[in-house]
Design a protein around this motif. Sequence first.
Motif, PDB file in Angstrom:
ATOM      1  N   VAL A  41       0.834  -1.214   0.000  1.00  0.00           N
ATOM      2  CA  VAL A  41       0.000   0.000   0.000  1.00  0.00           C
ATOM      3  C   VAL A  41       0.859   1.251   0.000  1.00  0.00           C
ATOM      4  O   VAL A  41       0.564   2.225  -0.713  1.00  0.00           O
ATOM      5  N   SER A  42       1.930   1.252   0.778  1.00  0.00           N
ATOM      6  CA  SER A  42       2.816   2.422   0.810  1.00  0.00           C
ATOM      7  C   SER A  42       3.451   2.651  -0.558  1.00  0.00           C
ATOM      8  O   SER A  42       3.521   3.788  -1.036  1.00  0.00           O
ATOM      9  N   ALA A  43       3.905   1.566  -1.191  1.00  0.00           N
ATOM     10  CA  ALA A  43       4.518   1.694  -2.520  1.00  0.00           C
ATOM     11  C   ALA A  43       3.501   2.170  -3.554  1.00  0.00           C
ATOM     12  O   ALA A  43       3.793   3.054  -4.376  1.00  0.00           O
ATOM     13  N   LEU A  44       2.287   1.611  -3.516  1.00  0.00           N
ATOM     14  CA  LEU A  44       1.251   2.008  -4.468  1.00  0.00           C
ATOM     15  C   LEU A  44       0.846   3.470  -4.273  1.00  0.00           C
ATOM     16  O   LEU A  44       0.682   4.213  -5.250  1.00  0.00           O
ATOM     17  N   THR A  45       0.714   3.881  -3.024  1.00  0.00           N
ATOM     18  CA  THR A  45       0.328   5.268  -2.753  1.00  0.00           C
ATOM     19  C   THR A  45       1.409   6.233  -3.227  1.00  0.00           C
ATOM     20  O   THR A  45       1.107   7.298  -3.790  1.00  0.00           O
ATOM     21  N   GLY A  46       2.667   5.868  -2.999  1.00  0.00           N
ATOM     22  CA  GLY A  46       3.763   6.697  -3.507  1.00  0.00           C
ATOM     23  C   GLY A  46       3.731   6.801  -5.023  1.00  0.00           C
ATOM     24  O   GLY A  46       3.944   7.882  -5.589  1.00  0.00           O
ATOM     25  N   LEU A  47       3.429   5.694  -5.696  1.00  0.00           N
ATOM     26  CA  LEU A  47       3.320   5.699  -7.155  1.00  0.00           C
ATOM     27  C   LEU A  47       2.170   6.580  -7.631  1.00  0.00           C
ATOM     28  O   LEU A  47       2.304   7.333  -8.600  1.00  0.00           O
ATOM     29  N   PRO A  77       6.201  10.680  -2.327  1.00  0.00           N
ATOM     30  CA  PRO A  77       6.699   9.383  -2.810  1.00  0.00           C
ATOM     31  C   PRO A  77       7.937   8.873  -2.060  1.00  0.00           C
ATOM     32  O   PRO A  77       7.954   7.706  -1.625  1.00  0.00           O
ATOM     33  N   PRO A  78       8.998   9.695  -1.876  1.00  0.00           N
ATOM     34  CA  PRO A  78      10.145   9.184  -1.120  1.00  0.00           C
ATOM     35  C   PRO A  78       9.773   8.762   0.305  1.00  0.00           C
ATOM     36  O   PRO A  78      10.271   7.751   0.812  1.00  0.00           O
ATOM     37  N   PHE A  79       8.892   9.544   0.934  1.00  0.00           N
ATOM     38  CA  PHE A  79       8.442   9.240   2.298  1.00  0.00           C
ATOM     39  C   PHE A  79       7.770   7.864   2.343  1.00  0.00           C
ATOM     40  O   PHE A  79       8.071   7.025   3.197  1.00  0.00           O
ATOM     41  N   LEU A  80       6.869   7.624   1.400  1.00  0.00           N
ATOM     42  CA  LEU A  80       6.122   6.364   1.363  1.00  0.00           C
ATOM     43  C   LEU A  80       6.989   5.194   0.907  1.00  0.00           C
ATOM     44  O   LEU A  80       6.866   4.077   1.419  1.00  0.00           O
ATOM     45  N   LEU A  82      10.123   4.918   1.438  1.00  0.00           N
ATOM     46  CA  LEU A  82      10.982   4.617   2.582  1.00  0.00           C
ATOM     47  C   LEU A  82      10.260   3.680   3.552  1.00  0.00           C
ATOM     48  O   LEU A  82      10.841   2.695   4.037  1.00  0.00           O
ATOM     49  N   ILE A  83       8.987   3.973   3.840  1.00  0.00           N
ATOM     50  CA  ILE A  83       8.196   3.102   4.720  1.00  0.00           C
ATOM     51  C   ILE A  83       8.104   1.702   4.122  1.00  0.00           C
ATOM     52  O   ILE A  83       8.263   0.697   4.821  1.00  0.00           O
ATOM     53  N   SER A  84       7.839   1.637   2.820  1.00  0.00           N
ATOM     54  CA  SER A  84       7.722   0.347   2.146  1.00  0.00           C
ATOM     55  C   SER A  84       9.011  -0.472   2.275  1.00  0.00           C
ATOM     56  O   SER A  84       8.979  -1.673   2.570  1.00  0.00           O
ATOM     57  N   LEU A  85      10.162   0.175   2.069  1.00  0.00           N
ATOM     58  CA  LEU A  85      11.445  -0.525   2.172  1.00  0.00           C
ATOM     59  C   LEU A  85      11.745  -0.953   3.608  1.00  0.00           C
ATOM     60  O   LEU A  85      12.329  -2.020   3.834  1.00  0.00           O
ATOM     61  N   MET A  86      11.326  -0.143   4.574  1.00  0.00           N
ATOM     62  CA  MET A  86      11.604  -0.453   5.975  1.00  0.00           C
ATOM     63  C   MET A  86      10.864  -1.696   6.453  1.00  0.00           C
ATOM     64  O   MET A  86      11.274  -2.335   7.423  1.00  0.00           O
ATOM     65  N   THR A  87       9.776  -2.062   5.771  1.00  0.00           N
ATOM     66  CA  THR A  87       9.023  -3.246   6.195  1.00  0.00           C
ATOM     67  C   THR A  87       9.805  -4.543   5.997  1.00  0.00           C
ATOM     68  O   THR A  87       9.431  -5.580   6.534  1.00  0.00           O
ATOM     69  N   PHE A  88      10.889  -4.484   5.228  1.00  0.00           N
ATOM     70  CA  PHE A  88      11.723  -5.672   5.051  1.00  0.00           C
ATOM     71  C   PHE A  88      12.610  -5.919   6.276  1.00  0.00           C
ATOM     72  O   PHE A  88      13.228  -6.976   6.375  1.00  0.00           O
ATOM     73  N   ILE A  97       6.027   2.094  11.661  1.00  0.00           N
ATOM     74  CA  ILE A  97       4.636   2.318  12.063  1.00  0.00           C
ATOM     75  C   ILE A  97       4.438   3.769  12.459  1.00  0.00           C
ATOM     76  O   ILE A  97       3.422   4.405  12.119  1.00  0.00           O
ATOM     77  N   PHE A  98       5.413   4.323  13.180  1.00  0.00           N
ATOM     78  CA  PHE A  98       5.326   5.746  13.547  1.00  0.00           C
ATOM     79  C   PHE A  98       5.296   6.623  12.291  1.00  0.00           C
ATOM     80  O   PHE A  98       4.487   7.555  12.190  1.00  0.00           O
ATOM     81  N   LEU A  99       6.151   6.318  11.323  1.00  0.00           N
ATOM     82  CA  LEU A  99       6.163   7.082  10.077  1.00  0.00           C
ATOM     83  C   LEU A  99       4.848   6.922   9.324  1.00  0.00           C
ATOM     84  O   LEU A  99       4.351   7.879   8.703  1.00  0.00           O
ATOM     85  N   LEU A 100       4.272   5.721   9.389  1.00  0.00           N
ATOM     86  CA  LEU A 100       2.996   5.485   8.708  1.00  0.00           C
ATOM     87  C   LEU A 100       1.873   6.266   9.384  1.00  0.00           C
ATOM     88  O   LEU A 100       0.942   6.725   8.713  1.00  0.00           O
ATOM     89  N   ILE A 101       1.950   6.418  10.690  1.00  0.00           N
ATOM     90  CA  ILE A 101       0.935   7.193  11.416  1.00  0.00           C
ATOM     91  C   ILE A 101       1.001   8.673  11.029  1.00  0.00           C
ATOM     92  O   ILE A 101      -0.039   9.327  10.877  1.00  0.00           O
ATOM     93  N   ILE A 102       2.224   9.195  10.870  1.00  0.00           N
ATOM     94  CA  ILE A 102       2.344  10.625  10.559  1.00  0.00           C
ATOM     95  C   ILE A 102       2.301  10.922   9.055  1.00  0.00           C
ATOM     96  O   ILE A 102       2.159  12.081   8.662  1.00  0.00           O
ATOM     97  N   ALA A 103       2.417   9.884   8.211  1.00  0.00           N
ATOM     98  CA  ALA A 103       2.397  10.096   6.753  1.00  0.00           C
ATOM     99  C   ALA A 103       1.127  10.821   6.299  1.00  0.00           C
ATOM    100  O   ALA A 103       1.208  11.765   5.495  1.00  0.00           O
TER     101      ALA A 103
END
Length: 321
Positions: A41-47, A77-80, A82-88, A97-103
């Motif tokens: 979802v983070s990657a798709l939203t950034g796209l 996009p970079p913000f989102l 980054l969240i997507s990559l961090m999930t790995f 999760i904190f970044l996703l809350i403030i995104a």
Amino acid sequence: MLYEKKNSVANPLVIDFQDKATKEKFDQWMIKSNLIQIRLVSALTGLLYMIAALINSLIVSGDILPLMITIHLYVMPPFLFLISLMTFKKDLYRLFIFLLIIAPLVATIGNLFITSELEDPALYMTELYLIIFWIFTVSGLRLWQATISAITTVIVIFVVTYFFFSLSLESFVMHCFWMLASFSFGFLGAYLLEKSYKKVFSTHEQLTQLAMTDKLTGLYNRAKLDELLQDELNRSKRFEHTFGLAIMDIDHFKKINDTYGHQVGDTILKEIGELITEELRSTDKVIRWGGEEFLLIYVETDQKEVFKRIEELRLQIEEHL
């Protein structure tokens, strides 16, 4: 275990966990379940923000365009992503999760900057309602996390549009209504989804328990043995402790079945299973190996202590029978 709170008829929507251990287990289960969702979802939203930036460059002109491009292309996009990559990296869970809350809040502030510069902000204010709905429905946040994010976002939108936007009374009222609608539908959807997750988890746990439990005695069965032994081997290696393993059976049990019938034999097996469980420490384990055979795991016990406990247990069973 999962349970409906006592006044379940009066409060049919209230659902919770009975004990802390089950709640923690559910939380870990949800973390594993949500990782892929958050990543995609983070990657798709950034796209989609990048596509929005492209559309803006084609249909928008004037001084507002650089601001739109900056927010939709160089901030979100970079913000989102980054969240997507961090999930790995599971050890970064709390951070992403904190970044996703403030995104959503970052996206909202960006949108408000853009719309504040427009003569007719209504065209781009629809993004605000989508953001609220996105938080609850597809972000991958837990209900309480999404609620915090959404409430903060709604407060920011309300304050900024009330004090800094020159909206007519009718436009502002409808704006508030659409925020309320987005929040309400989003919250309800997220609540029902989390409730269904809890029911799925509860069912999964019950099925797992049934698969690992002997139907007659309620003790662990052989399917659970490998897991229990591996746990003890790992603990033994880590803390350099010994543990005991013993197997026991009931002498002449076939004669009992032949003489008194299998129903009496089953009753004896259940009683012995209860007796063994009562005699063991809470940390020790008993498994029904099969038929009249039982396997016992004594945690942090040496050979001498195992022989002593086995003999005490044998005498207790002999006295009981």
